[in-house]
Design an enzyme around this catalytic site. Structure first.
Site: not given
Lengths: 259, 400
Positions: A46, A57
């Site tokens: 990924e 995040d």
């Protein structure tokens, strides 16, 4: 057949997906990281497309995004770096990022580029299902791209079924209510949640993400799913590595229990 | 002026024209969806309305006066009224929204509050209602803003809030908003996020606009009393995210006789590279959960804005305002730091009112508006300038 479907159809062992921020630790490291991951035995890669405001995040990935951007990473530069990745990279490759850079690049042009370089799917956490279905699904499908959706412990059964219906490849099962890298380890509560989802008999397999950092948490997570995703723990390694290739290969092998 | 086919109200799907929507990670979906399904129903409940209006009256001090600014009017040879939101408890219009949202949070069964703040006005207004209702309060504020708005940081702490410095990016409002969203992602079950402006995923822009619409609701009857008509020729407000402007415009969105005037922070000038004037410099994009105009690079990375005013130092704008700008319904002016400072000084000396730096941007528009002598303008005097004294002292050399 999309490489992701082929992988899930043929594999019995837990699948390991590793996230790496593109252009990190150095702008030119992207392909080196991909090659080392594959050499170590990773099953899915990924690639994080850096963004200035990655709200889903935590600190580790935010910081790696900023470093990569400061070094000059852009969407088109990333496609340049990836243009010769096939066929030497044979595992499925996903791009993970946020919707705004994709919009500015142009959704159709972006998908076309993905197909050209051999990207198999996308993870865009701030692209919700309703928007995807209304404006994006037909374009993604035209270029053979799987859109990977997230579910969390708070996602209702009804919505999980809707997500399952529109998903292809696999569902990204977020292990706990958190941003990336915020928690580590897998608790019994989380294992109960994995089992609850398993019992729903969804058509798509699941990979567990968030809080997976070592072999122990990888195995625990894989008990309730087809495998798991490691992000922040690997990005930390990238940030600190002295010998990038060697340490990446060693990390992947340690997670997979290989020598 | 108004195309009959255009709506300025939010659609079923959460859009104003091309702008709006709910671009949020799945982690936030249950909370935002719960709010979307219930916010109108809860707001309309008689018990909600009763409590909301009681608190606006006895706690906030509403209605706020509509004051005829005679000396400013004489200076610009036109009729100028000031809507005195600076007289709200806590010193700005922000509290109208936090009162509404804390009542909403109670109905949603939440007992902790998270919020972002730029100038600190929304943070203070949030900390205030949390103290009032006995709820735990965490405020994210950019590290740079913590420095330049020190009095508000102290106020939040005295009100019992925890103030957390946002250290990422430009260390201002955008980054504080990122951190507040991340906090909400990490605490989805017990926490409500009180967004301070008409930004964020649907239904936030509509909900905040509705809570702030008390401003134009009052202007209507106050102007009727004073002028015998309930609409002005111009209504002026500054726009960062755009909550005070949304409230001041709200009941005039469909009133063709009223021109809507928005003042954006040009910083050192729109061509200087140090600006926050989104409608001049932005392109359509997605930030903080909605599609709107956004200052960004060719590559879609958000540009770090600049304004002397912490409350306007934001690279986006609420989706309603993006729609008002692109449809031509509102006229946007770019006001530099220097123009805002001069307007702040002028309002202080002519009217005895020290405005917030944000508000000063709206006042600065009179130098460019060209309003006629008999025309009526209402400026939303969104906040008072106490919090900006350190900036004023320095920029206006008040210590010399």
């Amino acid at each position: 057949m999309n490489r992701i479907s082929a992988l899930f159809a043929s594999r019995k062992e837990p699948i390991l997906n590793i996230y790496a921020t593109a252009g990190y630790p150095n702008l030119g490291d992207t392909m080196l990281v991909l090659n080392a991951l594959q050499e170590g035995g990773v099953d899915i890669i990924e690639i994080g497309m850096p963004y200035s405001d990655p709200v889903a995040d935590g600190e580790t990935i935010q910081q790696s995004n900023q470093v990569s951007l400061d070094q000059g990473m852009t969407v088109s530069h990333l496609f340049d770096q990836l243009k010769n990745m096939r066929p030497s990279i044979s595992v499925p490759v996903l791009l993970m990022g946020y919707i705004n850079p994709v919009l500015q690049f142009g959704v159709e042009r972006f998908c076309q580029k993905c197909q050209e370089v051999g990207v198999d799917g996308l993870i865009l956490p701030d692209l919700p299902m309703a928007e995807y279905q209304q404006s994006y699904q037909s374009i993604f499908e035209r270029y053979g791209l799987f859109n990977i959706f997230l579910i969390t412990p708070q996602t209702s059964d009804e919505r999980i079924k809707q997500i399952d219906a529109v998903s292809e490849g696999f569902i990204y099962m977020v292990s706990s209510a958190s941003t990336t890298g915020a928690k580590s380890g897998i608790s019994t509560d989380q294992e109960t949640y994995f089992k609850r989802i398993e019992a729903m008999n969804l058509k798509n397999p699941r990979l567990v993400g968030f809080g997976i950092s070592d072999r122990e948490s990888f195995i625990k997570a894989s008990n309730g799913a087809s495998g798991a995703i490691i992000g922040s723990a690997f990005v930390k390694l990238l940030g600190n590595a002295k010998n990038l290739r060697e340490e990446i290969v060693g990390f992947v092998k340690s997670i997979k229990g290989l020598k | 002026m108004i195309d009959a086919g255009i709506s300025f109200h939010v659609s079923e799907k959460g859009y104003y024209g091309d702008f709006g929507g709910a671009f949020i990670p799945e982690m936030l979906y249950p909370n935002v969806e719960e709010l979307r399904l219930h916010y109108l129903e809860y707001m309309m409940e008689p018990s909600f309305q009763k409590e909301f209006h009681f608190l606006l009256k006895d706690f906030v001090g509403r209605p706020t006066p509509l004051f005829k600014a005679e000396r400013l009017s004489a200076k610009y040879n036109t009729q100028i009224y000031l809507k005195r939101e600076d007289l709200c408890h806590t010193g700005a219009h922000k509290v109208n929204n936090t009162i509404g949202q804390i009542l909403m949070a109670k109905r949603l069964g939440k007992h902790k509050i998270v919020a972002e703040t730029g100038a600190g006005q929304h943070g203070v207004a949030t900390a205030t209602v949390c103290a009032l209702m006995g709820m735990e309060c965490i405020i994210y504020m950019g590290a740079i803003d913590i420095e330049r708005q020190a009095p508000n940081v102290a106020r939040m702490k005295m009100l019992g809030a925890t103030v957390v410095a946002a250290q990422s990016g430009s260390k201002t409002l955008k980054d504080a908003t990122n951190e507040a969203m991340r906090h909400w992602i990490n605490h989805p079950v017990d926490t409500h996020y009180i967004i301070g402006s008409v930004v964020g995923p649907h239904p936030y822009p509509d909900m905040v606009a509705k809570f702030q619409s008390i401003i134009s609701e009052e202007i209507k009857w106050q102007l009727q009393e004073k002028e015998g008509r309930d609409y002005p020729d111009y209504i002026l407000a500054c726009v960062g995210g755009g909550s005070n402007a949304a409230g001041a415009f709200y009941h005039y969105l469909d009133e063709p006789r009223t021109a809507l005037i928005a003042a954006e922070a040009a910083g050192q000038g729109i061509s200087s590279g140090h600006s926050a004037a989104t409608t001049f410099l932005g392109k359509p994009g997605v930030l903080h959960g909605s599609k709107s105009l956004l200052m960004q690079t060719e590559d879609g990375q958000v540009i770090e804005p600049y304004s002397i005013s912490a409350g306007l130092d934001y690279p986006g704008i609420g989706p309603l305002h993006a729609h008002l700008a692109t449809s031509g319904r509102a006229k946007f002016f770019d006001i530099t730091d220097e123009e805002a400072l001069a307007a702040a000084l002028e309002c202080s000396m002519l009217e005895g009112i020290i405005p917030a730096l944000e508000t000063a941007h709206a006042l600065a528009v009179f130098g460019k508006l060209g309003a006629k002598p008999n025309e009526i303008s209402v400026v939303n005097l969104s906040g008072r300038g106490d919090k900006d004294l350190a900036t004023y002292q320095k920029a206006l050399k008040l210590n010399d």
